[in-house]
Every structure is written in structure tokens, then in C-alpha cells.
Design a protein around this motif. Structure first.
Motif, short mmCIF file in Angstrom:
data_model
loop_
_atom_site.label_atom_id
_atom_site.label_comp_id
_atom_site.label_asym_id
_atom_site.label_seq_id
_atom_site.Cartn_x
_atom_site.Cartn_y
_atom_site.Cartn_z
N ARG A 46 35.96 48.33 39.00
CA ARG A 46 36.17 48.05 37.58
C ARG A 46 37.45 47.25 37.36
NH1 ARG A 46 34.21 53.15 37.50
NH2 ARG A 46 36.27 54.09 37.30
N ALA A 47 38.51 47.60 38.07
CA ALA A 47 39.77 46.87 37.94
C ALA A 47 39.62 45.43 38.40
CB ALA A 47 40.88 47.58 38.72
N GLU A 49 36.79 43.66 38.42
CA GLU A 49 35.99 42.95 37.43
C GLU A 49 36.82 42.62 36.20
OE1 GLU A 49 32.77 45.70 36.90
OE2 GLU A 49 31.72 44.99 38.70
N ASP A 50 37.63 43.58 35.75
CA ASP A 50 38.49 43.34 34.58
C ASP A 50 39.48 42.21 34.85
OD1 ASP A 50 37.22 45.35 33.19
OD2 ASP A 50 38.84 46.82 33.44
N ALA A 51 40.08 42.21 36.04
CA ALA A 51 41.04 41.17 36.37
C ALA A 51 40.38 39.79 36.34
CB ALA A 51 41.65 41.43 37.75
N LEU A 53 37.54 39.03 34.69
CA LEU A 53 37.11 38.73 33.32
C LEU A 53 38.28 38.33 32.44
CD1 LEU A 53 34.46 41.53 32.74
CD2 LEU A 53 34.04 39.07 32.93
N ASP A 54 39.46 38.87 32.72
CA ASP A 54 40.65 38.50 31.95
C ASP A 54 41.01 37.03 32.13
OD1 ASP A 54 40.94 40.97 30.82
OD2 ASP A 54 42.53 41.64 32.18
#
Length: 95
Positions: A46-47, A49-51, A53-54
Motif C-alpha cells: 500500500r505504501a 502504491e501510494d508513493a 500514485l502521489d
């Protein structure tokens, strides 16, 4: 059913971690009913993917952006669920 010949390859990832952090992760994993490995992999995925996507760029019209900013400026409306959340102790602070 995977056999030794067609099982997906998995690599090892070794971490050095303080006992208090390991205990916190173990408690969280147990609360979700998953293994430490599955918990850490899920959180890391998740981290990651978030990184990524950011780093995405979103283009919108000036009007849509103004509407977005206006909605951000509206204060949150108190409700019972928010009140309970704000009054409950943090899970990571509990023994």
C-alpha cells in the motif's frame, strides 16, 4: 495445486527492527488475523502504491480546481462517529 516445479518464486527480505516495533506489528497483524509477513507485505505494498500514485499528475479545469479548494475550506461537521473517534485511545498507544 502448486508443486515445487511450478510454485511462484519468492525472495527473502531481511529487516532489522526494534523489539517494540516488532511487537506493535505483531499485535496489529494478530488483530487482523494475518501473519506478520502478510501484514508487512500488505502495508509495504500500500505504501509503495501510494508513493507512486502521489507522483501522478491530475489536470482539471480552473473551475473544478476552485470547487475542490472551496470544499476543502468547509469545516468538518461534528457527528457521533467523529466524536467517538476523537475520544478513543490510539491503537498504537495501547499496551
Amino acid at each position: 495445486m502448486p508443486t515445487a516445479d511450478n510454485a511462484p518464486r519468492r525472495d527473502a527480505l531481511n529487516l532489522r527492527i526494534a523489539p517494540a516495533e516488532r511487537n506493535l506489528i505483531d499485535r496489529a497483524a494478530a488483530s487482523l488475523g494475518v501473519t506478520r509477513t502478510d501484514f508487512i507485505l500488505g502495508a509495504a505494498r500500500r505504501a509503495a502504491e501510494d508513493a507512486l500514485l502521489d507522483r501522478s499528475v491530475m489536470a482539471v479545469s480552473p473551475e473544478a480546481y476552485a470547487e475542490f479548494l472551496a470544499r476543502l475550506d468547509v469545516p468538518a461537521q461534528p457527528n457521533e462517529r467523529l466524536r467517538q473517534t476523537m475520544q478513543s485511545p490510539s491503537p498504537w498507544a495501547q499496551p
